[in-house]
Scaffold this active site. Structure first.
Site, PDB file in Angstrom:
ATOM      1  N   THR A  98      21.375 -10.267  23.909  1.00  0.00           N
ATOM      2  CA  THR A  98      19.997  -9.812  24.070  1.00  0.00           C
ATOM      3  C   THR A  98      19.949  -9.047  25.376  1.00  0.00           C
ATOM      4  OG1 THR A  98      19.120 -11.700  22.852  1.00  0.00           O
ATOM      5  CG2 THR A  98      17.583 -10.505  24.274  1.00  0.00           C
ATOM      6  N   LYS A 173      14.279  -7.888  18.977  1.00  0.00           N
ATOM      7  CA  LYS A 173      14.580  -9.187  19.591  1.00  0.00           C
ATOM      8  C   LYS A 173      13.542  -9.543  20.642  1.00  0.00           C
ATOM      9  CE  LYS A 173      16.729 -12.983  20.504  1.00  0.00           C
ATOM     10  NZ  LYS A 173      18.109 -13.110  21.022  1.00  0.00           N
ATOM     11  N   LYS A 241      15.824 -14.255  31.532  1.00  0.00           N
ATOM     12  CA  LYS A 241      16.310 -12.870  31.511  1.00  0.00           C
ATOM     13  C   LYS A 241      15.654 -12.084  30.382  1.00  0.00           C
ATOM     14  CE  LYS A 241      19.772 -12.167  29.111  1.00  0.00           C
ATOM     15  NZ  LYS A 241      20.110 -11.841  27.702  1.00  0.00           N
TER      16      LYS A 241
END
Length: 288
Positions: A98, A173, A241
């Protein structure tokens, strides 16, 4: 596609399970991860070891990468010992980390100059999905490349969807992570409320998991929360993150996401408290 020779970079919680599926399906797999000891169980199952991404990809057909942060992705692809050092025309590189949509586009653009095909294909489903081969995979890149890669992705994914051009997989995502971020707050507050009300939380889950409140997090992570099992299926440090990427992208697009911002703030506090190596379900400790 046949039994492609595969380089797999990053054998963490999810990556290791994906490699096992590839080996079980008869692929020749060469792995690289920063700590060789973490790959020893895979080597015992038949995977080969390489000392760098470049070495792993030498004479292979496909490279799959699943590392931690955008900086790691950058190094794995563009570094002195990165994949692009040994990539050859006709190869496919698939980043399942990701990461940033802009980095996905950068990888795609450079790959094009080498005659290499590139996809961004982040996944969702956590350690359970990786173990069971039921991951949801969101893919960006050229449609023809996607079509070529599907047979390989099907060996560890159950819901594989082409999202559009390069970067679209990463954007999809982000949509996924936004839902999870706010949803985790709801799961934790539900359990905190039920506990305070004196209810048996496992019994509560029997009712609400299959009703309108049902979700993957409620079914898979809430039972871990009740047991105070905070082992990582997905690390808090990596989730933070992801949320930061989504917040940065939303700012670029001029939209406000207050639910995501709140979740990011809460998880940041958990990192400050030393929970970064725990699974995302450790958010429950915020309420304790």
């Amino acid at each position: 596609m046949g039994k492609e020779r595969i380089a797999f970079i990053g054998t963490g919680v999810m990556g290791a399970s994906i490699v096992k599926h590839l080996l079980q399906n008869g692929h020749e797999v060469t792995v690289y991860t920063r700590t060789k000891e973490k790959a020893e169980p895979l080597i015992a199952l038949g995977a080969s070891w390489a000392s760098s991404p470049a070495e792993a990809f030498n004479d292979k057909d496909i490279a799959l990468t699943m590392v931690g942060y955008p900086a790691d992705v950058e190094e794995v692809y563009f570094g002195e010992n990165g994949l692009f050092q040994t990539a050859k025309a006709g190869n496919i590189v698939i980043d399942m980390t990701t990461s940033e949509p802009t980095l996905a586009k950068k990888i795609y653009a450079h790959a094009q100059t080498l005659g290499v095909e590139a996809l961004d294909a982040p996944v969702s489903g956590g350690d359970v999905g990786a173990q069971n081969g039921t991951l949801s995979i969101m893919v960006g890149g050229d449609q023809m490349t996607f079509n070529r890669a599907v047979p390989v992705l099907q060996q560890f994914g159950a819901n594989i969807v082409y999202q559009g051009e390069s970067g679209a997989g990463q954007h999809a995502k982000m949509c996924n992570q936004i839902v999870i971020a706010s949803g985790m707050i709801g799961v934790c507050e539900s359990l905190a409320y039920g506990l305070k009300a004196g209810l048996d939380l496992s019994t509560v889950l029997q009712s609400i998991s299959s009703g309108a409140a049902g979700s993957w997090s409620l079914s898979n992570l809430a039972p871990r929360m009740i047991k105070e099992d905070y082992a990582p299926g997905f690390y808090i440090k990596h989730f933070v993150k992801d949320m930061k990427i989504a917040l940065d992208e939303s700012k670029k697009m001029g939209i406000s996401l207050p639910g995501l911002a709140l979740a990011y703030e809460m998880y940041e506090k958990l990192i400050e408290a030393g929970y970064g190596e725990n699974g995302t379900q450790a958010l429950l400790t915020y309420y304790k």
